[in-house]
Each structure stands twice: as C-alpha cells, then as structure tokens.
Scaffold this active site. Structure first.
Site, PDB file in Angstrom:
ATOM      1  N   ASP A  44      -3.042   9.596 -16.889  1.00 17.33           N
ATOM      2  CA  ASP A  44      -3.539   9.557 -15.508  1.00 17.33           C
ATOM      3  C   ASP A  44      -5.062   9.660 -15.547  1.00 17.33           C
ATOM      4  O   ASP A  44      -5.599  10.559 -16.207  1.00 17.33           O
ATOM      5  CB  ASP A  44      -2.923  10.751 -14.755  1.00 17.33           C
ATOM      6  N   VAL A  45      -5.729   8.763 -14.839  1.00 17.58           N
ATOM      7  CA  VAL A  45      -7.203   8.781 -14.849  1.00 17.58           C
ATOM      8  C   VAL A  45      -7.781  10.066 -14.256  1.00 17.58           C
ATOM      9  O   VAL A  45      -8.952  10.361 -14.450  1.00 17.58           O
ATOM     10  CB  VAL A  45      -7.816   7.554 -14.118  1.00 17.58           C
ATOM     11  N   TYR A 135      -9.092   4.333   1.790  1.00 21.22           N
ATOM     12  CA  TYR A 135      -9.362   3.368   0.709  1.00 21.22           C
ATOM     13  C   TYR A 135     -10.824   2.916   0.754  1.00 21.22           C
ATOM     14  O   TYR A 135     -11.521   2.901  -0.261  1.00 21.22           O
ATOM     15  CB  TYR A 135      -8.417   2.179   0.869  1.00 21.22           C
ATOM     16  N   LYS A 139     -13.793   3.572  -2.099  1.00 19.73           N
ATOM     17  CA  LYS A 139     -14.485   2.473  -2.790  1.00 19.73           C
ATOM     18  C   LYS A 139     -15.987   2.504  -2.520  1.00 19.73           C
ATOM     19  O   LYS A 139     -16.794   2.163  -3.388  1.00 19.73           O
ATOM     20  CB  LYS A 139     -13.880   1.134  -2.401  1.00 19.73           C
ATOM     21  N   THR A 170      -2.391  -9.775  -6.867  1.00 19.54           N
ATOM     22  CA  THR A 170      -1.832  -8.803  -7.821  1.00 19.54           C
ATOM     23  C   THR A 170      -0.702  -8.056  -7.132  1.00 19.54           C
ATOM     24  O   THR A 170      -0.560  -8.136  -5.904  1.00 19.54           O
ATOM     25  CB  THR A 170      -2.896  -7.759  -8.232  1.00 19.54           C
TER      26      THR A 170
HETATM   27  N1  NAD Z   1      -5.399  -6.537  -5.142  1.00 22.02           N
HETATM   28  C1  NAD Z   1      -6.400  -6.574  -4.273  1.00 22.02           C
HETATM   29  O1  NAD Z   1      -6.371  -7.348  -3.292  1.00 22.02           O
HETATM   30  C2  NAD Z   1      -7.612  -5.701  -4.510  1.00 22.02           C
HETATM   31  C3  NAD Z   1      -8.734  -5.931  -3.704  1.00 22.02           C
HETATM   32  C4  NAD Z   1      -9.879  -5.177  -3.907  1.00 22.02           C
HETATM   33  C5  NAD Z   1      -9.898  -4.201  -4.913  1.00 22.02           C
HETATM   34  N2  NAD Z   1      -8.784  -3.986  -5.678  1.00 22.02           N
HETATM   35  C6  NAD Z   1      -8.898  -2.974  -6.739  1.00 22.02           C
HETATM   36  O2  NAD Z   1      -8.646  -3.599  -7.982  1.00 22.02           O
HETATM   37  C7  NAD Z   1      -8.197  -2.608  -8.907  1.00 22.02           C
HETATM   38  C8  NAD Z   1      -6.965  -3.114  -9.622  1.00 22.02           C
HETATM   39  O3  NAD Z   1      -5.890  -3.206  -8.689  1.00 22.02           O
HETATM   40  P1  NAD Z   1      -4.769  -4.333  -8.799  1.00 22.02           P
HETATM   41  O4  NAD Z   1      -4.910  -5.195  -7.607  1.00 22.02           O
HETATM   42  O5  NAD Z   1      -4.782  -4.915 -10.154  1.00 22.02           O
HETATM   43  O6  NAD Z   1      -3.475  -3.430  -8.543  1.00 22.02           O
HETATM   44  P2  NAD Z   1      -2.211  -3.119  -9.463  1.00 22.02           P
HETATM   45  O7  NAD Z   1      -1.395  -2.186  -8.640  1.00 22.02           O
HETATM   46  O8  NAD Z   1      -1.620  -4.381  -9.951  1.00 22.02           O
HETATM   47  O9  NAD Z   1      -2.831  -2.340 -10.711  1.00 22.02           O
HETATM   48  C9  NAD Z   1      -3.335  -1.037 -10.614  1.00 22.02           C
HETATM   49  C10 NAD Z   1      -3.097  -0.345 -11.942  1.00 22.02           C
HETATM   50  O10 NAD Z   1      -3.696   0.967 -11.875  1.00 22.02           O
HETATM   51  C11 NAD Z   1      -2.790   1.873 -12.474  1.00 22.02           C
HETATM   52  N3  NAD Z   1      -2.982   3.214 -11.940  1.00 22.02           N
HETATM   53  C12 NAD Z   1      -2.781   3.629 -10.668  1.00 22.02           C
HETATM   54  N4  NAD Z   1      -3.004   4.940 -10.569  1.00 22.02           N
HETATM   55  C13 NAD Z   1      -3.353   5.366 -11.799  1.00 22.02           C
HETATM   56  C14 NAD Z   1      -3.697   6.633 -12.333  1.00 22.02           C
HETATM   57  N5  NAD Z   1      -3.707   7.739 -11.561  1.00 22.02           N
HETATM   58  N6  NAD Z   1      -4.003   6.725 -13.650  1.00 22.02           N
HETATM   59  C15 NAD Z   1      -3.956   5.631 -14.451  1.00 22.02           C
HETATM   60  N7  NAD Z   1      -3.636   4.399 -13.995  1.00 22.02           N
HETATM   61  C16 NAD Z   1      -3.338   4.274 -12.681  1.00 22.02           C
HETATM   62  C17 NAD Z   1      -1.397   1.353 -12.122  1.00 22.02           C
HETATM   63  O11 NAD Z   1      -0.413   1.877 -12.996  1.00 22.02           O
HETATM   64  C18 NAD Z   1      -1.600  -0.144 -12.254  1.00 22.02           C
HETATM   65  O12 NAD Z   1      -1.301  -0.600 -13.563  1.00 22.02           O
HETATM   66  C19 NAD Z   1      -7.950  -1.337  -8.089  1.00 22.02           C
HETATM   67  O13 NAD Z   1      -9.041  -0.457  -8.257  1.00 22.02           O
HETATM   68  C20 NAD Z   1      -7.887  -1.847  -6.669  1.00 22.02           C
HETATM   69  O14 NAD Z   1      -8.259  -0.847  -5.739  1.00 22.02           O
HETATM   70  C21 NAD Z   1      -7.644  -4.715  -5.499  1.00 22.02           C
END
Ligand code: NAD
Length: 247
Positions: A44-45, A135, A139, A170
């Site tokens: 966990d981060v 959220y 960010k 995603t």
């Molecule tokens: N998908 C979108 O539209 C979008 C848009 C803007 C920003 N983001 C950001 O992009 C990043 C990646 O998200 P994504 O879209 O790939 O989502 P995702 O859900 O596919 O991947 C997120 C990953 O983070 C891991 N994770 C979550 N909590 C964790 C923790 N406490 N410790 C360790 N790992 C943890 C999950 O297990 C998962 O593998 C995130 O920071 C998200 O906020 C996503």
C-alpha cells in the site's frame, strides 16, 4: 531503474510497459501486481514501512531508482455535496492520492542522489467536477507537492513534474468508457475527439522521466485532448468545420 506505483493496472501498467520498451529496468509496486517487471512488490502506498522495505530490496538487487512514476490512485464519487460530510470518501481519497504520494516520494527522496519524479494529477485538480471534490483537492495537492519538491531538490539535480490526464480508458473510468452513450457524451466535449488510451499518457510520463526533459521541472502538464480549453465547440463541430474547410 524506475519505480512505478499503480503498476498493476491502467496507466501504471502502460507506464511500466513504455519504460521497459525505452530500455529502463522497471520495478512495480501496487496493491495487486503480477506485472512482467524486474521486480514486483505488493503493498500500500500509504505504508511507509512497506515502501521502504521494497526500496531497500531494490537497492540490494538492482540500484537506487533514478525514475519514479507515482501512478497509484483511487477515485470514488462523493455520496453528495459537501454539507453531507462524506468523510469516508474524503479520508480514503486524501490518504491514498495525496498521503500515498507524500509517502512514496519521501521514501524515494531519502535514497535518490539524482533523477526525476513524475506524479499523476488530474484535470479535475484544475477544473472542478461536481461529485468529485475530494478527488480534485487530492490532485491539486499532488500538484503543489510536486512544485515544492522541484524547488527543494533542484540542488540535488532531482526534477519533479506532474502529468494531469483528462479522461483515460482504464478500469477507473469504466463507468464512462464502458457505456457507449456516456462515452459519446464525454468524447463530444474533447476537441481531439477521443478518450485517451493510457499509452498516450504514459508516453508523456516517459518523456518527463527521460534526459530529453533535463531542463523541465515544477511543471504540471494537462493531457486531455483539449477538453480543458473550455470551448463550447464540440468535437463534432470541429470535424464539421474541417469538412467545410476542405471544400
Ligand atoms: N482513468 C482516468 O480517467 C484518470 C483521469 C485522470 C487521472 N487519473 C489518475 O491516473 C492514475 C492511474 O489510474 P488508472 O486510471 O490507471 O486507474 P486503475 O484503477 O486502473 O489503476 C490504479 C492502480 O492503483 C492501485 N492502487 C490503488 N490504491 C493503492 C494503494 N493504496 N497502494 C498501492 N496501489 C494502489 C490499484 O491497485 C490499481 O492497480 C490515478 O492516480 C488516477 O487518479 C485517472
């Protein structure tokens, strides 16, 4: 060697794959990751002991990271507007997205003598979205954190930047991307006309980690297909306009 959090899914996985193809050794860190990396850690981060233990193992087996991509994150919609005090969502979102980034960056900076960090922000951190206040705040905090690091660690030759995606294809965005009608409504607001593939964002993160960005620090780059330009021109309008122009 690059340390990538969130490497088990979506953007983090795409970043890992991109860095491997660019010649990096990649170490993954995620709650669940069975990725094809040099080393993978499940953790966990928010857990400084788990992050530190992973980095110590990495140091013994490979080297200290010179690239860090902080992709782990969560999104959960608020139960309602602020007066409903949805503390559960606030706490989870701030603790994973912001304190998780503080923890990973801090543990890496304890060890790094040089290199670059890239945080993942969000367009929602810049332009508020109803139902996503926690959220957006998390960010915006990540963006401020990165700028502080850029100043504090420039003397060590360490760069720090943020990539802030708009919509990305995603699992996190599945509620939108998996539904044709909602997807069309979102894509209509994006001048470039499509929701980003994670690879289209990963390539920007790889660039910022690379020596090609050696003079770039303290920046927050939006990667949203132009959605944040705030134009009322839809992507259909854009296509029609070019249809006229071609005649
Ligand atoms: N998908 C979108 O539209 C979008 C848009 C803007 C920003 N983001 C950001 O992009 C990043 C990646 O998200 P994504 O879209 O790939 O989502 P995702 O859900 O596919 O991947 C997120 C990953 O983070 C891991 N994770 C979550 N909590 C964790 C923790 N406490 N410790 C360790 N790992 C943890 C999950 O297990 C998962 O593998 C995130 O920071 C998200 O906020 C996503």
């Amino acid at each position: 060697m690059a340390f990538v959090t969130g490497s088990g899914s979506g953007l983090g996985r795409a970043v890992g794959n991109r860095l491997v193809s660019d010649g990096w050794k990649v170490v993954g860190f995620d709650l669940h990751d069975d990725g094809p990396w040099e080393l993978s850690f499940q953790g966990d981060v928010r857990d400084a002991n788990a992050v530190s233990a992973a980095l110590d193992t990495v140091n013994e087996r490979l080297s200290t990271p010179i690239g860090v991509a902080l992709c782990a994150g969560v999104f959960q919609p608020m139960v309602g507007p602020l007066h409903q005090l949805d503390f559960e969502t606030w706490e989870k979102t701030i603790s994973v997205n912001l304190m998780g980034a503080v923890t990973v960056a801090g543990c890496c900076l304890q060890r790094m003598a040089k290199g670059a960090l890239v945080f993942v922000g969000s367009a929602v951190g810049k332009h508020p979205q109803a139902g996503a206040s926690a959220y957006g705040v998390s960010k915006a905090g990540v963006s401020a954190l990165s700028r502080s690091i850029a100043i504090e660690y420039a003397g060590r030759g360490i760069r720090s930047n943020v990539v802030s995606p708009g919509w990305m294809d995603t699992p996190m965005a599945q509620a939108i991307t998996g539904d044709d009608r909602r997807r069309k409504r979102v894509e209509d607001r994006i001048p470039l006309g499509h929701i980003a593939a994670p690879e289209e964002v990963a390539s920007i993160i790889a660039f910022l980690l690379s020596d090609n960005a050696a003079q770039v620090t303290g920046q927050d780059l939006t990667v949203d297909g132009g959605e944040g330009l705030g134009s009322f021109t839809s992507s259909d309008d854009v296509r029609r306009m070019w249809g006229w122009a071609a005649k």
